[in-house]
Design a protein around this motif. Structure first.
Motif, PDB file in Angstrom:
ATOM      1  N   GLU A 117       0.485  -1.175   0.417  1.00  0.00           N
ATOM      2  CA  GLU A 117       0.052   0.038   0.163  1.00  0.00           C
ATOM      3  C   GLU A 117       0.392   1.003  -0.417  1.00  0.00           C
ATOM      4  OE1 GLU A 117      -2.433  -0.115   2.954  1.00  0.00           O
ATOM      5  OE2 GLU A 117      -4.114  -2.209   2.130  1.00  0.00           O
ATOM      6  N   SER A 118       2.358   1.237   0.561  1.00  0.00           N
ATOM      7  CA  SER A 118       2.780   2.117   0.216  1.00  0.00           C
ATOM      8  C   SER A 118       4.354   2.255  -0.515  1.00  0.00           C
ATOM      9  CB  SER A 118       3.919   2.592   1.789  1.00  0.00           C
ATOM     10  OG  SER A 118       4.312   1.824   2.379  1.00  0.00           O
ATOM     11  N   ASP A 119       5.104   2.820  -0.740  1.00  0.00           N
ATOM     12  CA  ASP A 119       6.807   3.201  -1.665  1.00  0.00           C
ATOM     13  C   ASP A 119       7.902   1.905  -0.280  1.00  0.00           C
ATOM     14  OD1 ASP A 119       5.313   4.566  -3.453  1.00  0.00           O
ATOM     15  OD2 ASP A 119       6.360   6.321  -2.753  1.00  0.00           O
ATOM     16  N   PHE A 120       6.855   2.081   0.913  1.00  0.00           N
ATOM     17  CA  PHE A 120       8.223   0.729   1.717  1.00  0.00           C
ATOM     18  C   PHE A 120       7.638  -0.227   1.553  1.00  0.00           C
ATOM     19  CE2 PHE A 120       8.401  -0.679   5.078  1.00  0.00           C
ATOM     20  CZ  PHE A 120      10.248  -1.101   5.605  1.00  0.00           C
ATOM     21  N   ASP A 121       6.187  -0.617   1.252  1.00  0.00           N
ATOM     22  CA  ASP A 121       5.904  -1.563   1.327  1.00  0.00           C
ATOM     23  C   ASP A 121       5.929  -2.955   0.079  1.00  0.00           C
ATOM     24  OD1 ASP A 121       4.286  -1.883   3.019  1.00  0.00           O
ATOM     25  OD2 ASP A 121       2.682  -0.943   2.645  1.00  0.00           O
ATOM     26  N   ARG A 122       6.403  -1.324  -1.168  1.00  0.00           N
ATOM     27  CA  ARG A 122       6.761  -2.004  -2.532  1.00  0.00           C
ATOM     28  C   ARG A 122       8.501  -2.677  -2.714  1.00  0.00           C
ATOM     29  NH1 ARG A 122       2.147   0.955  -3.525  1.00  0.00           N
ATOM     30  NH2 ARG A 122       3.367   2.744  -3.812  1.00  0.00           N
ATOM     31  N   LEU A 123       9.099  -1.066  -1.812  1.00  0.00           N
ATOM     32  CA  LEU A 123      10.354  -1.229  -1.218  1.00  0.00           C
ATOM     33  C   LEU A 123      10.768  -3.069  -0.758  1.00  0.00           C
ATOM     34  CD1 LEU A 123      13.123  -0.349  -1.735  1.00  0.00           C
ATOM     35  CD2 LEU A 123      12.653   0.629   0.268  1.00  0.00           C
ATOM     36  N   VAL A 124      10.298  -3.139   0.021  1.00  0.00           N
ATOM     37  CA  VAL A 124      10.490  -4.401   0.981  1.00  0.00           C
ATOM     38  C   VAL A 124       9.803  -6.183   0.241  1.00  0.00           C
ATOM     39  CG1 VAL A 124       8.824  -6.019   2.809  1.00  0.00           C
ATOM     40  CG2 VAL A 124       9.606  -3.416   3.126  1.00  0.00           C
ATOM     41  N   GLU A 125       9.266  -6.167  -0.932  1.00  0.00           N
ATOM     42  CA  GLU A 125       8.365  -6.572  -1.918  1.00  0.00           C
ATOM     43  C   GLU A 125       8.826  -7.044  -3.011  1.00  0.00           C
ATOM     44  OE1 GLU A 125       4.527  -7.694  -4.323  1.00  0.00           O
ATOM     45  OE2 GLU A 125       5.125  -5.907  -4.437  1.00  0.00           O
ATOM     46  N   ALA A 126       9.866  -5.852  -3.201  1.00  0.00           N
ATOM     47  CA  ALA A 126      11.279  -5.651  -4.346  1.00  0.00           C
ATOM     48  C   ALA A 126      12.453  -6.257  -4.017  1.00  0.00           C
ATOM     49  CB  ALA A 126      11.090  -4.613  -4.519  1.00  0.00           C
ATOM     50  N   GLN A 127      12.778  -6.344  -2.652  1.00  0.00           N
ATOM     51  CA  GLN A 127      13.526  -7.054  -1.537  1.00  0.00           C
ATOM     52  C   GLN A 127      13.435  -8.542  -1.112  1.00  0.00           C
ATOM     53  OE1 GLN A 127      17.029  -5.347  -1.039  1.00  0.00           O
ATOM     54  NE2 GLN A 127      17.572  -7.628  -0.452  1.00  0.00           N
ATOM     55  N   ASN A 128      12.539  -9.040  -1.165  1.00  0.00           N
ATOM     56  CA  ASN A 128      11.505 -10.065  -1.274  1.00  0.00           C
ATOM     57  C   ASN A 128      12.339 -10.998  -2.302  1.00  0.00           C
ATOM     58  OD1 ASN A 128       9.439 -12.167  -1.566  1.00  0.00           O
ATOM     59  ND2 ASN A 128      10.796 -12.248   0.200  1.00  0.00           N
ATOM     60  N   LYS A 129      11.818 -10.122  -3.766  1.00  0.00           N
ATOM     61  CA  LYS A 129      12.015 -10.957  -4.212  1.00  0.00           C
ATOM     62  C   LYS A 129      13.621 -11.352  -5.053  1.00  0.00           C
ATOM     63  CE  LYS A 129       7.198  -9.356  -7.043  1.00  0.00           C
ATOM     64  NZ  LYS A 129       7.007  -8.517  -8.345  1.00  0.00           N
ATOM     65  N   ILE A 130      14.243 -10.026  -4.749  1.00  0.00           N
ATOM     66  CA  ILE A 130      15.903 -10.536  -4.668  1.00  0.00           C
ATOM     67  C   ILE A 130      16.359 -11.647  -3.800  1.00  0.00           C
ATOM     68  CG2 ILE A 130      18.263  -9.551  -4.706  1.00  0.00           C
ATOM     69  CD1 ILE A 130      16.542  -8.727  -7.250  1.00  0.00           C
ATOM     70  N   ASP A 131      15.683 -11.800  -2.806  1.00  0.00           N
ATOM     71  CA  ASP A 131      15.814 -12.096  -2.006  1.00  0.00           C
ATOM     72  C   ASP A 131      15.660 -13.829  -1.899  1.00  0.00           C
ATOM     73  OD1 ASP A 131      16.827 -10.345  -0.174  1.00  0.00           O
ATOM     74  OD2 ASP A 131      15.306 -10.729   1.484  1.00  0.00           O
ATOM     75  N   LEU A 132      14.655 -14.091  -2.613  1.00  0.00           N
ATOM     76  CA  LEU A 132      14.067 -15.323  -2.953  1.00  0.00           C
ATOM     77  C   LEU A 132      14.349 -15.864  -4.574  1.00  0.00           C
ATOM     78  CD1 LEU A 132      10.002 -14.914  -2.686  1.00  0.00           C
ATOM     79  CD2 LEU A 132      11.599 -16.814  -1.874  1.00  0.00           C
ATOM     80  N   LEU A 133      15.352 -14.821  -5.328  1.00  0.00           N
ATOM     81  CA  LEU A 133      15.787 -15.342  -6.805  1.00  0.00           C
ATOM     82  C   LEU A 133      17.535 -15.589  -6.195  1.00  0.00           C
ATOM     83  CD1 LEU A 133      16.120 -14.797  -9.632  1.00  0.00           C
ATOM     84  CD2 LEU A 133      17.448 -12.392  -9.909  1.00  0.00           C
ATOM     85  N   GLU A 134      18.131 -15.167  -4.706  1.00  0.00           N
ATOM     86  CA  GLU A 134      19.633 -15.466  -4.724  1.00  0.00           C
ATOM     87  C   GLU A 134      19.653 -16.443  -3.611  1.00  0.00           C
ATOM     88  OE1 GLU A 134      23.311 -13.516  -1.694  1.00  0.00           O
ATOM     89  OE2 GLU A 134      20.771 -12.308  -1.847  1.00  0.00           O
ATOM     90  N   LEU A 135      17.822 -16.487  -3.143  1.00  0.00           N
ATOM     91  CA  LEU A 135      18.037 -17.572  -2.390  1.00  0.00           C
ATOM     92  C   LEU A 135      18.100 -19.384  -3.457  1.00  0.00           C
ATOM     93  CD1 LEU A 135      17.690 -19.718   0.113  1.00  0.00           C
ATOM     94  CD2 LEU A 135      15.684 -19.343  -0.243  1.00  0.00           C
ATOM     95  N   GLY A 136      17.233 -19.184  -4.923  1.00  0.00           N
ATOM     96  CA  GLY A 136      17.507 -20.041  -5.752  1.00  0.00           C
ATOM     97  C   GLY A 136      16.241 -20.677  -5.882  1.00  0.00           C
TER      98      GLY A 136
END
Length: 234
Positions: A117-136
């Motif tokens: 709902e906020s820019d911070f939420d979207r930032l957290v979601e984007a970081q989560n996608k990077i984390d999953l990509l790094e995790l494999g």
């Protein structure tokens, strides 16, 4: 004597039975923005930050697509062979606990996340996608419960010795160290039973190591794009 034979027959099988087949999924390697930029600058010192950012975005996009294919492939292997775990390149006895704690953090986020709902939420979601990509891909399936856990493919000493990046920043490949690392990986895989699966870079071909250490074990390399099984033997 017959009673003794019966007694041995009733004893449980050894904890580890040599696997019949090792399946090697060609792994996608996540690279941090810093390492990606340094590599591009080594190739072209005139490259701009804008050009680097554009190429890195495409790299992440391509990596996400490849990882989705790996997830689909792993799901088929899980169903076919009743897999509960997968061996992972780069995972050692030293970093195993930290990796599993990281997975637990991602599990908690996955259970509690809501539409941003906020820019911070979207930032957290984007970081989560990077984390999953790094995790494999296999790590993703642990996060959502389709696999129970990841298993260390590496011996920490052999893994660190084969690291091509030296303390002075130079990249030097040591063939003997790489071979010892691959031997150590195979020894870990041989602790499994039935069908064992590992995600590992395409530059690693374990066929010669397996032939030397346990010639009765079959080895297959998997191209995730079309899920074709390829023999790793030369």
């Amino acid at each position: 004597m017959s009673r003794l034979i019966i007694l041995f027959a009733l004893l449980p099988a050894p904890l580890y039975a040599e696997p019949k087949t090792i399946i090697h999924i060609l792994n996608y390697h996540y690279v941090s923005p810093e390492v990606f930029a340094a590599d591009l600058k080594d190739q072209d010192s005139t490259i701009t930050q804008e050009q680097i950012d554009k190429q890195y975005f495409e790299f992440l996009k391509r990596g996400g697509s490849l990882q989705k294919e790996q997830v689909k492939l792993l799901r088929r292997l899980i169903k076919r062979y009743k897999l509960k775990s997968v061996y992972i390149e780069g995972l050692t006895e030293k970093n195993y606990k930290d990796t599993m704690r990281f997975i637990e953090t991602l599990k908690k986020y996955d259970k509690t996340k809501t539409p941003p709902e906020s820019d911070f939420d979207r930032l957290v979601e984007a970081q989560n996608k990077i984390d999953l990509l790094e995790l494999g891909a296999a790590g993703r399936l642990v996060v959502n419960g389709e696999l129970e856990t990841l298993l260390p493919a590496e011996d920490s000493e052999a893994f660190e010795a084969a690291n091509p990046v030296r303390s002075d920043g130079k990249v030097v490949f040591d063939k003997k160290a790489d071979e010892k690392r691959e031997d150590a990986i195979v020894r870990n895989l041989l602790k499994g039973s039935g069908v064992v699966v590992i995600t590992l870079g395409e530059n690693h071909i374990l066929g010669d190591n397996i032939q030397r250490l346990s010639p009765g074990v079959k080895y297959r390399r998997v191209v995730s794009r079309d899920a074709r099984l390829k023999s790793g033997e030369q």
